[in-house]
Design an enzyme around this catalytic site. Structure first.
Site, mmCIF file in Angstrom:
data_model
loop_
_atom_site.group_PDB
_atom_site.id
_atom_site.type_symbol
_atom_site.label_atom_id
_atom_site.label_comp_id
_atom_site.label_asym_id
_atom_site.label_seq_id
_atom_site.Cartn_x
_atom_site.Cartn_y
_atom_site.Cartn_z
ATOM 1 N N ASN B 100 11.991 9.227 1.923
ATOM 2 C CA ASN B 100 11.111 10.171 1.224
ATOM 3 C C ASN B 100 9.828 10.423 2.002
ATOM 4 O O ASN B 100 8.733 10.061 1.577
ATOM 5 C CB ASN B 100 10.790 9.645 -0.175
ATOM 6 C CG ASN B 100 12.034 9.258 -0.919
ATOM 7 O OD1 ASN B 100 12.503 8.126 -0.782
ATOM 8 N ND2 ASN B 100 12.593 10.177 -1.675
ATOM 9 N N HIS B 185 18.915 4.872 -6.804
ATOM 10 C CA HIS B 185 17.740 4.536 -7.634
ATOM 11 C C HIS B 185 18.110 5.016 -9.030
ATOM 12 O O HIS B 185 18.183 6.218 -9.268
ATOM 13 C CB HIS B 185 16.511 5.280 -7.104
ATOM 14 C CG HIS B 185 15.292 5.156 -7.968
ATOM 15 N ND1 HIS B 185 14.627 3.984 -8.124
ATOM 16 C CD2 HIS B 185 14.641 6.067 -8.739
ATOM 17 C CE1 HIS B 185 13.594 4.171 -8.940
ATOM 18 N NE2 HIS B 185 13.582 5.428 -9.331
ATOM 19 N N ASP B 311 9.930 -3.223 -2.498
ATOM 20 C CA ASP B 311 9.644 -1.861 -2.954
ATOM 21 C C ASP B 311 8.241 -1.445 -2.503
ATOM 22 O O ASP B 311 7.449 -0.897 -3.264
ATOM 23 C CB ASP B 311 9.780 -1.741 -4.478
ATOM 24 C CG ASP B 311 9.737 -0.288 -4.948
ATOM 25 O OD1 ASP B 311 10.119 0.599 -4.161
ATOM 26 O OD2 ASP B 311 9.314 -0.038 -6.093
#
Lengths: 316, 430
Positions: B100, B185, B311
């Site tokens: 991303n 996800h 994360d």
């Protein structure tokens, strides 16, 4: 200038009025006692005193508001403060300025009080961390609307003498309502028994943990109640469909003489406004001078806000 | 490079089920030559470099399966150099970077850029993931085969979920041909729409819209149903709720083959930590209840959950100094992954070997990487750990470019002393 009775030394621990959750019972009592002193002042011929003379109050309303904004404006002016209401529509916020930057800009003008309404829950908390003056929450998202709950409490006390032991039903769009949350905290704190009545889609998760009983059958929820607080359907906050139609909602959750029958004979009807007649409340009931205290709520709202401005401004 | 003899260590190598006192030899090429109790101070050649680890713990360098880098497009949040420094100070020697970025990592030319930047600017091993769909928009699937050939080891839309069931089934069906790893996800967009934190008492009190645990469970159930029809290498990036752990446990008991991960944040924090609208704790998936947290620990212990990830999502201060609703989602955490995970060992939630496996050998196995173990002949990517050293997390001391740690001022027990990559010391605690 009118003369008002001096109260005992003021002891408000908080610097800001962000929510009922932060207040102690003695602080609430202090605010309510203080409010009572302003009720008569507001009815007298000369309504202006100079308690806050030289103080600056900024009203920062990010959401449209009629009664709350004008109520705060009048309250400040009657106490002698210089009141400025920011017009957000034309302001830098629309040009992409963040809340903190707006706060810092206003802070540089040395206000004594900022009254803020914001569509995001917690925005007044963020603001309060960044400015040197008192912040008073005039409604944030769906979290709290403390002065509304306080004026509701004052209205009930004015009519019933006390709140302890009363049974209060809060009916309608609990999910999106900051008024409901603040009232749940406050009425519980003051010793009332609180029911909430709403369709399941408009009840927030784990609402019982806030110390209420929840009902989807309005007649069960209103049974033997002393106070019926109606809430507006907040269509502007609803994403997607929560209800089949306003017609179906009114059938099951609209306050009608038939449903009101199960409450106490002298039960009072309250509404924080603005009302949708024929959606959540029968129009004749809303105007019933024996039952409805809706206009009195607005009247006492000014007194409560004067008390809050006085007590919290004093801190600085 | 001279041969290095690391001696006097407690060696823990979950893959080879080793937990013994001994040493490790790194050869001239930076590979592990020998390991275990057979390596001791009695047989060190005079020309070799001797490093006495003074009874500290020696483990494989960590493999973190979920890390966001700011390159390209968000260099002000994190670049390869700052990420590398942050990772190494936490004993992390390999990361899977999320796609991303701006632009999104969805084509072959981007892979070359990433590999070159990763090699030139960082000292950790960067394994880029590419998006499952073009521009991570959930419409057109990526070129799995071509990207994999270029060195992409996993596919995920990162912060996005493939919502369209037809597309997801086709992705699974097609990707199996190139044996590509699909990482989902899991969050149903419509159920989670407008949601900011876990749907529950805290969201009611804070007046924030909730994200129901069902939003995660439904996607996992859907994907596992597809897996029966379209078998592929499937991994659930992060599990956050008890409901999902139950689904996974049941599916694994039925011998379905897939894997799942959990963020260290969901294992170490719960929704109560959000307190007075702390935006650093606005995470995806959201922090849930204490009961959910405990069920995630159970999930690690019974093998339902395979890996722990940081994360790591660096966000600059401006993105977090907003109202909770406006603030960016995510927390920085690659450098505190291991020390924070050790809390779960110290408080007897998870056994040490299991904990280390979940950050070394397990992710390496899922990713099919020759990492995360002390196998002889593999790269000497190592982490030396003082398991009892206590320290306090201070954001200003963090090496990541963004300081959005969710555990500011938390006292941790366990600190990385040295980190090796390919046999070289690349980090050393002062």
């Amino acid at each position: 200038m009118a003369i008002i009775k001096k109260l005992k030394a003021v002891k408000i621990r908080q610097n800001h009025l962000l929510g009922i959750q932060d207040l102690s019972i003695s602080e609430v009592s202090q605010i309510l006692e203080e409010s009572k002193t302003f009720i008569n002042l507001n009815k007298s011929a000369s309504k202006k005193i100079d308690l806050l003379r030289g103080k600056t109050q900024i009203n920062l309303f990010f959401e449209p508001s009629t009664r709350t904004q004008s109520s705060f404006e009048l309250a400040g002016k009657r106490l002698g403060a210089d009141v400025m209401s920011m017009n957000i529509v034309n302001s830098a916020i629309k040009k992409g300025e963040t809340l903190i930057d707006t706060a810092m800009t206003l802070n540089a003008m040395h206000p004594d009080i900022i009254v803020v309404r914001h569509q995001n829950s917690g925005a007044p908390n963020l603001l309060s961390q960044k400015v040197n003056c008192a912040v008073i929450n005039a409604g944030d998202g769906r979290r709290e609307h403390p002065t509304q709950a306080l004026l509701d409490a004052l209205t009930i006390i004015n009519r019933r003498g006390k709140i302890e032991g009363l049974k209060i039903a809060i009916c309608g769009d609990i999910l999106h309502s900051r008024v409901a949350r603040s009232n749940i905290y406050l009425m519980n704190m003051l010793g009332a028994e609180v029911n909430v009545v709403a369709p399941k889609t408009l009840l927030p998760h784990s609402i019982e943990k806030l110390g209420v009983k929840s009902f989807t059958d309005m007649k069960k929820g209103l049974d033997n109640c002393d106070i019926v607080m109606m809430l507006r359907l907040q269509n502007e906050r609803m994403q997607g469909s929560f209800l089949p139609s306003q017609r179906e909602y009114y059938e099951y959750f609209g306050l009608t003489p038939d449903k009101l029958e199960v409450a106490k004979k002298d039960a009072l009807i309250m509404h924080p406004g603005p009302m949708n007649r024929g959606v959540e409340i029968d129009t004749n009931l809303a105007d019933d001078i024996n039952r409805s205290v809706i206009r009195e709520q607005v009247e006492l709202g000014v007194a409560v806000r004067m008390a809050c401005l006085k007590l919290f401004c004093k801190k600085n | 490079m001279k041969e290095k003899y690391l001696i006097n260590a407690r060696i823990i190598d979950p893959k080879n089920q080793i937990d013994e006192n001994g040493g490790l030899i790194i050869n001239e090429k930076g590979l592990i030559k020998a390991t275990g109790k057979k390596v001791n101070s009695s047989n060190i050649p005079s020309d070799a470099e001797k490093i006495d680890l003074k009874n500290k713990i020696l483990i494989p360098g960590l493999v973190d399966m979920r890390v966001f880098v700011g390159e390209p497009g968000f260099e002000y949040k994190e670049n390869f150099k700052t990420l590398s420094n942050a990772a190494l100070s936490g004993g992390v020697t390999s990361v899977v970077s999320m796609p991303n970025t701006l632009p999104v990592i969805d084509n072959v030319s981007m892979v070359d850029f990433l590999k070159r930047r990763g090699r030139d600017k960082s000292r950790i091993n960067i394994f880029p993931a590419a998006s499952l769909t073009k521009n991570a928009e959930g419409k057109q699937m990526s070129e799995f085969g071509l990207l994999k050939k270029k060195g992409i080891i996993a596919f995920t839309d990162g912060i996005q979920t493939i919502q369209n069931p037809q597309l997801m089934s086709r992705i699974m069906n097609f990707a199996s041909q190139s044996q590509s790893l699909i990482m989902q996800h899991a969050e149903d967009n419509i159920l989670a729409k407008g949601g900011l934190i876990n749907d529950g008492e805290i969201s009611t009190r804070l007046g924030l819209q909730g994200i129901p645990a069902l939003a995660e469970k439904i996607i996992v159930e859907r994907d596992l149903s597809f897996l029966d029809e379209y078998f592929c290498r499937y991994h659930i990036s992060q599990v956050s709720s008890e409901k999902t752990v139950s689904v996974i446990r049941k599916a694994k008991a039925e011998d379905k083959i897939f894997t799942a991960g959990v963020s260290i944040n969901n294992l170490s924090l719960n929704e109560n930590d959000i307190g007075d609208f702390k935006t650093f704790l606005k995470l995806s998936p959201p922090l849930r209840t204490e009961n959910d947290r405990l069920s995630l620990i159970d999930g690690i212990n019974d093998g339902s959950i395979d890996v722990i990830v940081s994360d790591h999502k660096p966000e600059d201060e401006e993105s977090k100094r907003l109202t909770f609703e406006q603030a960016a989602t995510g927390a920085a955490g690659v450098e505190t992954l291991l020390p924070l995970a050790l809390e779960l060992f110290h408080n007897k939630s998870i056994k040490l070997e299991k904990l280390i496996a979940s950050m070394t050998s397990n992710p390496a196995k899922i990713l099919q990487l020759n990492k995360g173990s002390l196998d002889e002949g593999s790269d000497a990517d190592l982490c030396v750990l003082d398991i009892n050293k206590s320290w306090i997390v201070k954001k200003n001391l963090l090496k990541s470019k963004s300081k959005n740690t969710p555990i500011e001022n938390r006292t941790l027990q366990g600190q990385v002393i040295k980190t090796f990559v390919k046999g070289e010391i690349v980090f050393q605690q002062d």
